[in-house]
Design a protein around this motif. Structure first.
Motif, PDB file in Angstrom:
ATOM      1  N   ILE A  34       9.609  13.854   1.500  1.00 54.87           N
ATOM      2  CA  ILE A  34       8.202  13.537   1.730  1.00 54.87           C
ATOM      3  C   ILE A  34       8.114  12.592   2.921  1.00 54.87           C
ATOM      4  CG2 ILE A  34       7.424  13.904  -0.643  1.00 54.87           C
ATOM      5  CD1 ILE A  34       7.761  10.930  -1.130  1.00 54.87           C
ATOM      6  N   SER A  35       6.894  12.240   3.304  1.00 53.18           N
ATOM      7  CA  SER A  35       6.713  11.320   4.420  1.00 53.18           C
ATOM      8  C   SER A  35       6.803   9.870   3.946  1.00 53.18           C
ATOM      9  CB  SER A  35       5.367  11.560   5.096  1.00 53.18           C
ATOM     10  OG  SER A  35       4.314  11.170   4.239  1.00 53.18           O
ATOM     11  N   GLN A  36       7.050   8.985   4.892  1.00 54.87           N
ATOM     12  CA  GLN A  36       7.106   7.566   4.572  1.00 54.87           C
ATOM     13  C   GLN A  36       5.755   7.081   4.088  1.00 54.87           C
ATOM     14  OE1 GLN A  36       5.567   4.912   6.594  1.00 54.87           O
ATOM     15  NE2 GLN A  36       6.190   3.486   4.982  1.00 54.87           N
ATOM     16  N   ALA A  37       4.678   7.636   4.621  1.00 54.83           N
ATOM     17  CA  ALA A  37       3.338   7.239   4.194  1.00 54.83           C
ATOM     18  C   ALA A  37       3.101   7.587   2.722  1.00 54.83           C
ATOM     19  CB  ALA A  37       2.285   7.921   5.069  1.00 54.83           C
ATOM     20  N   THR A  38       3.612   8.740   2.293  1.00 58.22           N
ATOM     21  CA  THR A  38       3.487   9.126   0.885  1.00 58.22           C
ATOM     22  C   THR A  38       4.274   8.169   0.001  1.00 58.22           C
ATOM     23  OG1 THR A  38       3.160  11.433   1.485  1.00 58.22           O
ATOM     24  CG2 THR A  38       3.843  10.988  -0.779  1.00 58.22           C
ATOM     25  N   VAL A  39       5.459   7.782   0.435  1.00 57.03           N
ATOM     26  CA  VAL A  39       6.257   6.804  -0.315  1.00 57.03           C
ATOM     27  C   VAL A  39       5.464   5.514  -0.473  1.00 57.03           C
ATOM     28  CG1 VAL A  39       8.340   5.379  -0.289  1.00 57.03           C
ATOM     29  CG2 VAL A  39       8.475   7.772   0.398  1.00 57.03           C
ATOM     30  N   SER A  40       4.867   5.051   0.602  1.00 56.45           N
ATOM     31  CA  SER A  40       4.093   3.816   0.566  1.00 56.45           C
ATOM     32  C   SER A  40       2.903   3.921  -0.376  1.00 56.45           C
ATOM     33  CB  SER A  40       3.609   3.472   1.971  1.00 56.45           C
ATOM     34  OG  SER A  40       2.858   2.285   1.957  1.00 56.45           O
ATOM     35  N   ARG A  41       2.190   5.049  -0.341  1.00 59.30           N
ATOM     36  CA  ARG A  41       1.038   5.230  -1.240  1.00 59.30           C
ATOM     37  C   ARG A  41       1.470   5.261  -2.699  1.00 59.30           C
ATOM     38  NH1 ARG A  41      -0.490   8.816   2.871  1.00 59.30           N
ATOM     39  NH2 ARG A  41       0.338  10.576   1.707  1.00 59.30           N
ATOM     40  N   ARG A  42       2.557   5.972  -3.002  1.00 57.64           N
ATOM     41  CA  ARG A  42       3.034   6.046  -4.394  1.00 57.64           C
ATOM     42  C   ARG A  42       3.511   4.684  -4.871  1.00 57.64           C
ATOM     43  NH1 ARG A  42       1.651  11.237  -6.252  1.00 57.64           N
ATOM     44  NH2 ARG A  42       1.249  12.301  -4.314  1.00 57.64           N
ATOM     45  N   TRP A  43       4.193   3.947  -3.996  1.00 63.12           N
ATOM     46  CA  TRP A  43       4.687   2.612  -4.320  1.00 63.12           C
ATOM     47  C   TRP A  43       3.516   1.697  -4.686  1.00 63.12           C
ATOM     48  CZ3 TRP A  43       8.895  -0.117  -5.390  1.00 63.12           C
ATOM     49  CH2 TRP A  43       8.879  -1.505  -5.210  1.00 63.12           C
ATOM     50  N   THR A  44       2.487   1.699  -3.853  1.00 66.65           N
ATOM     51  CA  THR A  44       1.317   0.845  -4.082  1.00 66.65           C
ATOM     52  C   THR A  44       0.584   1.223  -5.364  1.00 66.65           C
ATOM     53  OG1 THR A  44       1.072   0.574  -1.688  1.00 66.65           O
ATOM     54  CG2 THR A  44      -0.834   0.032  -3.048  1.00 66.65           C
ATOM     55  N   ALA A  45       0.476   2.514  -5.625  1.00 63.56           N
ATOM     56  CA  ALA A  45      -0.281   2.968  -6.791  1.00 63.56           C
ATOM     57  C   ALA A  45       0.468   2.760  -8.096  1.00 63.56           C
ATOM     58  CB  ALA A  45      -0.625   4.441  -6.631  1.00 63.56           C
ATOM     59  N   LEU A  46       1.779   2.977  -8.106  1.00 69.30           N
ATOM     60  CA  LEU A  46       2.514   3.002  -9.367  1.00 69.30           C
ATOM     61  C   LEU A  46       3.282   1.714  -9.693  1.00 69.30           C
ATOM     62  CD1 LEU A  46       3.897   6.640  -9.329  1.00 69.30           C
ATOM     63  CD2 LEU A  46       2.030   5.710 -10.688  1.00 69.30           C
ATOM     64  N   LEU A  47       3.519   0.853  -8.723  1.00 67.42           N
ATOM     65  CA  LEU A  47       4.282  -0.363  -8.994  1.00 67.42           C
ATOM     66  C   LEU A  47       3.656  -1.223 -10.094  1.00 67.42           C
ATOM     67  CD1 LEU A  47       6.753  -2.037  -8.370  1.00 67.42           C
ATOM     68  CD2 LEU A  47       5.419  -3.199  -6.606  1.00 67.42           C
ATOM     69  N   PRO A  48       2.341  -1.477 -10.072  1.00 67.98           N
ATOM     70  CA  PRO A  48       1.766  -2.292 -11.160  1.00 67.98           C
ATOM     71  C   PRO A  48       1.918  -1.652 -12.540  1.00 67.98           C
ATOM     72  CG  PRO A  48       0.219  -2.104  -9.338  1.00 67.98           C
ATOM     73  CD  PRO A  48       1.343  -1.161  -9.056  1.00 67.98           C
ATOM     74  N   VAL A  49       1.923  -0.328 -12.589  1.00 67.95           N
ATOM     75  CA  VAL A  49       2.027   0.373 -13.871  1.00 67.95           C
ATOM     76  C   VAL A  49       3.453   0.294 -14.404  1.00 67.95           C
ATOM     77  CG1 VAL A  49       1.735   2.582 -15.027  1.00 67.95           C
ATOM     78  CG2 VAL A  49       0.147   1.903 -13.224  1.00 67.95           C
ATOM     79  N   VAL A  50       4.406   0.460 -13.511  1.00 71.64           N
ATOM     80  CA  VAL A  50       5.813   0.451 -13.919  1.00 71.64           C
ATOM     81  C   VAL A  50       6.231  -0.969 -14.203  1.00 71.64           C
ATOM     82  CG1 VAL A  50       8.177   0.915 -13.145  1.00 71.64           C
ATOM     83  CG2 VAL A  50       6.352   2.521 -12.614  1.00 71.64           C
ATOM     84  N   LEU A  99       3.705  13.588 -10.772  1.00 71.95           N
ATOM     85  CA  LEU A  99       3.756  12.279 -11.421  1.00 71.95           C
ATOM     86  C   LEU A  99       5.181  11.893 -11.797  1.00 71.95           C
ATOM     87  CD1 LEU A  99       2.348   9.817 -12.614  1.00 71.95           C
ATOM     88  CD2 LEU A  99       2.013  11.128 -14.715  1.00 71.95           C
ATOM     89  N   TYR A 100       5.925  12.828 -12.377  1.00 69.51           N
ATOM     90  CA  TYR A 100       7.296  12.526 -12.792  1.00 69.51           C
ATOM     91  C   TYR A 100       8.135  12.084 -11.599  1.00 69.51           C
ATOM     92  CZ  TYR A 100      12.022  13.137 -14.554  1.00 69.51           C
ATOM     93  OH  TYR A 100      13.334  12.923 -14.892  1.00 69.51           O
ATOM     94  N   LYS A 101       8.091  12.862 -10.523  1.00 69.37           N
ATOM     95  CA  LYS A 101       8.893  12.516  -9.341  1.00 69.37           C
ATOM     96  C   LYS A 101       8.379  11.240  -8.678  1.00 69.37           C
ATOM     97  CE  LYS A 101      10.978  16.890  -8.184  1.00 69.37           C
ATOM     98  NZ  LYS A 101      11.205  17.897  -7.148  1.00 69.37           N
ATOM     99  N   SER A 102       7.087  10.986  -8.785  1.00 69.03           N
ATOM    100  CA  SER A 102       6.545   9.741  -8.236  1.00 69.03           C
ATOM    101  C   SER A 102       7.103   8.532  -8.976  1.00 69.03           C
ATOM    102  CB  SER A 102       5.018   9.747  -8.316  1.00 69.03           C
ATOM    103  OG  SER A 102       4.479  10.729  -7.486  1.00 69.03           O
ATOM    104  N   VAL A 103       7.174   8.627 -10.299  1.00 72.19           N
ATOM    105  CA  VAL A 103       7.743   7.531 -11.093  1.00 72.19           C
ATOM    106  C   VAL A 103       9.224   7.382 -10.784  1.00 72.19           C
ATOM    107  CG1 VAL A 103       8.246   6.737 -13.440  1.00 72.19           C
ATOM    108  CG2 VAL A 103       6.008   7.710 -12.906  1.00 72.19           C
ATOM    109  N   VAL A 104       9.941   8.484 -10.665  1.00 70.68           N
ATOM    110  CA  VAL A 104      11.358   8.430 -10.299  1.00 70.68           C
ATOM    111  C   VAL A 104      11.529   7.759  -8.939  1.00 70.68           C
ATOM    112  CG1 VAL A 104      13.384   9.832  -9.700  1.00 70.68           C
ATOM    113  CG2 VAL A 104      12.020  10.403 -11.717  1.00 70.68           C
ATOM    114  N   LEU A 105      10.656   8.085  -8.000  1.00 69.29           N
ATOM    115  CA  LEU A 105      10.691   7.477  -6.672  1.00 69.29           C
ATOM    116  C   LEU A 105      10.524   5.967  -6.761  1.00 69.29           C
ATOM    117  CD1 LEU A 105      10.549   7.546  -3.528  1.00 69.29           C
ATOM    118  CD2 LEU A 105       8.102   7.947  -3.799  1.00 69.29           C
TER     119      LEU A 105
END
Length: 60
Positions: free
Chosen positions: A44-60, A18-24
């Protein structure tokens, strides 16, 4: 005795915490790189970046 754990590949992290995902996400917002470049930096893979971006952008 046989080792049941799969081998660890040092070039690739299979999970991003979670921490690194938020940093990303903050890195993507601040620097605006292409997702492939961010994936290389975070190991990580580009697909993982895309999934984390989609999931965490509204929260951040």
């Amino acid at each position: 005795m046989e080792d049941s754990d799969p081998p660890v590949v040092p070039e690739r992290m299979w999970a991003l915490g979670l921490y690194k995902s938020v940093v990303l996400v903050l890195f993507l917002l601040r620097q605006n790189p292409v997702q492939e470049a961010a994936a290389e930096l975070f190991g990580i893979s580009q697909a993982t970046v895309s999934r984390r971006w989609t999931a965490l952008l509204p929260v951040v």
